[in-house]
Write an enzyme that holds these catalytic residues in place. Structure first.
Site, mmCIF file in Angstrom:
data_model
loop_
_atom_site.group_PDB
_atom_site.id
_atom_site.type_symbol
_atom_site.label_atom_id
_atom_site.label_comp_id
_atom_site.label_asym_id
_atom_site.label_seq_id
_atom_site.Cartn_x
_atom_site.Cartn_y
_atom_site.Cartn_z
ATOM 1 N N GLU A 10 159.357 7.024 8.253
ATOM 2 C CA GLU A 10 158.506 7.241 7.077
ATOM 3 C C GLU A 10 159.033 6.420 5.900
ATOM 4 O O GLU A 10 160.233 6.187 5.794
ATOM 5 C CB GLU A 10 158.539 8.740 6.705
ATOM 6 C CG GLU A 10 157.610 9.120 5.567
ATOM 7 C CD GLU A 10 157.626 10.616 5.234
ATOM 8 O OE1 GLU A 10 158.623 11.298 5.567
ATOM 9 O OE2 GLU A 10 156.656 11.102 4.638
ATOM 10 N N LYS A 40 149.223 10.463 6.080
ATOM 11 C CA LYS A 40 149.873 11.765 6.267
ATOM 12 C C LYS A 40 148.982 12.902 5.761
ATOM 13 O O LYS A 40 148.508 12.857 4.615
ATOM 14 C CB LYS A 40 151.205 11.763 5.509
ATOM 15 C CG LYS A 40 152.058 13.006 5.707
ATOM 16 C CD LYS A 40 153.376 12.847 4.923
ATOM 17 C CE LYS A 40 154.342 13.991 5.149
ATOM 18 N NZ LYS A 40 155.602 13.791 4.372
ATOM 19 N N CYS A 94 156.405 13.182 9.612
ATOM 20 C CA CYS A 94 157.360 14.085 8.965
ATOM 21 C C CYS A 94 156.881 15.540 8.873
ATOM 22 O O CYS A 94 156.831 16.241 9.875
ATOM 23 C CB CYS A 94 157.730 13.518 7.595
ATOM 24 S SG CYS A 94 159.276 14.151 6.914
HETATM 25 O O1 LIG Z 1 158.887 10.968 -0.708
HETATM 26 C C1 LIG Z 1 158.335 9.978 -0.209
HETATM 27 O O2 LIG Z 1 158.281 8.862 -0.749
HETATM 28 C C2 LIG Z 1 157.692 10.139 1.133
HETATM 29 N N1 LIG Z 1 157.611 11.479 1.549
HETATM 30 C C3 LIG Z 1 158.631 12.159 2.101
HETATM 31 O O3 LIG Z 1 159.719 11.673 2.301
HETATM 32 C C4 LIG Z 1 158.313 13.565 2.453
HETATM 33 C C5 LIG Z 1 158.031 14.310 1.172
HETATM 34 S S1 LIG Z 1 159.393 14.411 0.049
HETATM 35 N N2 LIG Z 1 159.339 14.216 3.202
HETATM 36 C C6 LIG Z 1 159.024 15.154 4.090
HETATM 37 O O4 LIG Z 1 157.872 15.397 4.435
HETATM 38 C C7 LIG Z 1 160.223 15.917 4.662
HETATM 39 C C8 LIG Z 1 159.796 17.153 5.416
HETATM 40 C C9 LIG Z 1 160.946 18.048 5.655
HETATM 41 O O5 LIG Z 1 162.079 17.747 5.358
HETATM 42 C C10 LIG Z 1 160.696 19.357 6.294
HETATM 43 O O6 LIG Z 1 159.582 19.602 6.810
HETATM 44 O O7 LIG Z 1 161.625 20.168 6.302
#
Ligand SMILES: O=C(O)CNC(=O)[C@H](CS)NC(=O)CCC(=O)C(=O)O
Length: 278
Positions: free
Chosen positions: A40, A114, A155
């Site tokens: 990601e 996503k 993710c």
């Molecule tokens: O932030 C960005 O630029 C891109 N998006 C991410 O990295 C996302 C949102 S912060 N991360 C996740 O979805 C982690 C999920 C996770 O850790 C869980 O389900 O426990």
């Protein structure tokens, strides 16, 4: 089919990340990979919207996407870019968190935005509000990649079992979960969730991940869990990449999908039932 999982520790400068990532793609190709998968937000891990506004590009103008289509064509391989953070023309100014499947002719074969946004307080000091920065998608995507039918997810989607069941019932035999998992939830949930999704669906799960320490925002460095994982349809872990950045290849015998499903055909045993009383 030989797949390569790239484990990255992307910073918040896409131009600096690009040569590192492309060097790893080349190593994957040199090791005979036919399908190369990246995590990601391959192009930019940043929690600062100001920073993202400065460095992110639109899809038709993104250097990482251009380099990847070029590399896929040159090497004649499939590439799944786990996701790119991209500007869009949406009125509300939010970015897209978009995954791309690139064919060996260099064409984009499929795109996936996503669906599930990580709006979660994982601890007293750690809160994520992904939907503030990104506009969620609303369409599940299944695409052919060589001999495999690939279900594209990202993710946090991993926690929504019905999406994986839908993809498997629609014909997927490989499910991709490119990620940037948080360390707290990663320690507790990452491997069991991936193994559960593999067992429930009888699919291979391929989960290339971000790892380590990324750029700081509001004084706090962002960390990710690493442990890129490949899981077989019966649930065995085929590969755990640990916490260092690197390239890991894994050979997928796609006949194991039918084998696992014939041993336990739960994917075909859904029944209609009354919902529980509220
Ligand atoms: O932030 C960005 O630029 C891109 N998006 C991410 O990295 C996302 C949102 S912060 N991360 C996740 O979805 C982690 C999920 C996770 O850790 C869980 O389900 O426990």
């Amino acid at each position: 089919m030989r797949a390569a999982l790239l484990q990255l520790s992307s910073g918040d400068d896409p131009e600096a990340n690009l040569p590192v990532t492309m060097g790893m793609v080349q190593r994957a190709v040199d090791q005979g990979a036919q399908l190369v998968l990246t995590p990601e937000v391959t192009n930019c891990v940043s929690a600062s919207r100001t920073r993202q506004q400065q460095v992110l590009r639109h899809e038709n103008d993104d250097p990482t996407l251009a380099a990847m289509t070029g590399a896929a064509k040159k090497a004649g391989v499939w590439i799944l870019i786990g996701s790119l953070a991209l500007k869009t023309d949406d009125a509300d100014g939010r970015f897209a968190n978009r995954s791309f499947l690139i064919a060996p002719d260099g064409q984009v074969a499929a795109r996936y935005d996503k669906i599930h946004m990580f709006d979660v307080q994982v601890s007293e000091t750690e809160t994520y509000r992904e939907s503030a920065g990104y506009r969620p998608g609303d369409r599940a995507v299944l695409a052919r990649a060589g001999d495999a039918m690939l279900g594209m997810t990202i993710c946090y989607d991993l926690r929504f079992a019905h999406l994986y069941r839908d993809l498997a019932q629609a014909g997927a035999d490989v499910l991709a979960v490119p990620s940037a998992f948080s360390p707290v939830t990663g320690d507790a949930h990452w491997q069991p969730l991936l193994r559960a999704r593999a067992i429930e669906t009888g699919c291979f799960l391929l989960a290339p991940a971000q790892t380590g320490t990324h750029a700081a925002s509001r004084g706090r460095a962002r960390q990710t869990h690493g442990h890129s994982l490949a899981v077989a349809p019966w649930g065995e872990v085929l590969l755990d990449a640990g916490t260092d950045p690197g390239v890991h290849v894994v050979d997928l015998d796609l006949s194991r999908v039918a084998q696992a499903r014939s041993r336990v055909p739960s994917l075909t045993h859904d029944r209609d039932y009354e919902p529980p009383d509220a």
